[in-house]
Scaffold this motif. Structure first.
Motif, short mmCIF file in Angstrom:
data_model
loop_
_atom_site.label_atom_id
_atom_site.label_comp_id
_atom_site.label_asym_id
_atom_site.label_seq_id
_atom_site.Cartn_x
_atom_site.Cartn_y
_atom_site.Cartn_z
N GLU A 25 -5.21 2.29 1.37
CA GLU A 25 -4.96 3.50 0.61
C GLU A 25 -6.30 4.06 0.15
N GLU A 57 0.83 -1.21 0.00
CA GLU A 57 0.00 0.00 0.00
C GLU A 57 0.86 1.26 0.00
N ARG A 58 2.05 1.17 0.59
CA ARG A 58 2.95 2.32 0.58
C ARG A 58 3.46 2.59 -0.84
N GLY A 77 0.63 4.12 -2.79
CA GLY A 77 0.48 5.51 -2.40
C GLY A 77 1.49 6.42 -3.08
N ASP A 111 0.72 9.41 -5.87
CA ASP A 111 1.32 10.75 -5.73
C ASP A 111 2.04 11.15 -7.01
#
Length: 331
Positions: free
Chosen positions: A211, A177-178, A181, A185
């Protein structure tokens, strides 16, 4: 140990789903003496396609041949060997050259733990991220990208940590999920759809739960939960290679469980599985569809892992899912 005939048979529907000609696949793989011959033989095939890609006077044909080279270089990475990382780099480079000829507006987007290509109209009404699995990569799902692009959507086909061209320099991570993300962005959009294939199904399930900008999600042949002791030794070896060590691999597998996260997925979710897809130690994603508040499930009769053998039975449904959810369009 698996024979080269068994190995080639096991990869056949993946090759078919990736867009490889069946007759050429048979010609290339039938002459192999062992699995050790796989990587160099498929790299030579990719190189042969590169040599046929003369852009002078025929840029369209050259671009299509470069896409085929990218497919073959990627397939070369599916067998263990010191040349696999080189083949992944060759696949990445061939794809870049192909898009330069076929889609000059395509844009390379990179960041911490990810790289890939953003394709489609700049004013597209929705963007879909394609997330590969354990040993797949962005070059394996060119036909999926094409189907989504045909619906007017923008597509970001990516490699994440431990995947594709990044497999040699980064390690598989459970906290995908990071990564998603950071991708969102970098793309500069407010909401995205995400589709994950094989282990990518676990990645997108986790991302969709954690997210909030994920507005639509699909898992194809996804993994809901893994069990280290039940996984076949070759799969454990691949996870250890991608995670950079057995301890890290065991930790990844221990954490790869969507039971607690599934009820937190608020976006519309489509789970697609072949009913002949059985990998020991892998719980398929039907429970994900049942536990997610807006989940739906499609079982494809006769479909194997990645369902490359019966694509027409599920791919239109998947593209409808994203077109309707992200844009309100109908087929």
């Amino acid at each position: 140990m698996m024979s080269v005939v068994e190995f080639a048979d096991a990869q056949w529907t993946r090759a078919r789903g990736a867009g490889i000609d069946p007759d050429e696949y048979r010609r290339v793989t039938e002459g192999l003496g062992s699995v050790a011959d796989w990587v160099p033989a498929l790299r030579r095939t990719g190189q042969a396609w590169l040599e046929r890609a003369d852009p002078v006077g025929a840029p369209q044909a050259a671009g299509e041949r470069l896409l085929m080279a990218a497919r073959w270089f990627h397939l070369a990475t599916l067998a263990p060997g010191a040349e696999a990382h080189e083949a992944a780099a060759e696949a990445d480079a061939a794809l870049a050259r192909a898009l330069g000829l076929l889609e000059p507006g395509a844009r390379r987007v990179e960041g911490e733990g990810f790289t890939g290509w953003l394709r489609g109209p700049v004013d597209a009404p929705g963007t879909v991220i394609i997330v590969p699995g354990l040993d797949s990569a962005k070059e394996e799902f060119l036909d999926l990208a094409a189907a989504l692009l045909a619906r007017g959507l923008a597509v970001f086909a990516m490699d994440g940590p431990g995947q594709g061209v990044l497999a040699g320099s980064t390690a598989l991570t459970p906290e995908y999920e990071r990564v998603v993300g950071r991708v969102v962005d970098a793309l500069g959009v407010e909401r995205v759809g995400i589709v994950g294939l094989s282990l990518g199904g676990y990645h997108v399930g986790r991302a969709a739960a954690l997210e909030p900008r994920v507005a639509a999600v699909a898992a194809v042949s996804g993994a809901f939960r893994l069990d280290w002791e039940e996984l076949p030794p070759p799969v454990r070896d691949i996870i250890a290679w991608r995670a950079k060590g057995e301890d890290a691999a065991r930790d990844f597998v221990r954490r790869a469980d969507l039971t607690e996260l599934a009820p937190r997925i608020s976006a519309p979710l489509l789970v697609v599985e072949g009913d002949a897809d059985v990998i020991p130690g892998v719980t398929n994603c039907e429970p994900l569809a049942k536990l997610a508040p807006r989940g739906s499930f499609v079982s494809v009769p006769g479909g194997d892992h990645l369902i490359g053998n019966v694509r027409d039975a599920w791919l239109p449904r998947l593209t409808d899912h994203f077109a309707q959810t992200l844009t309100g369009a109908t087929a």
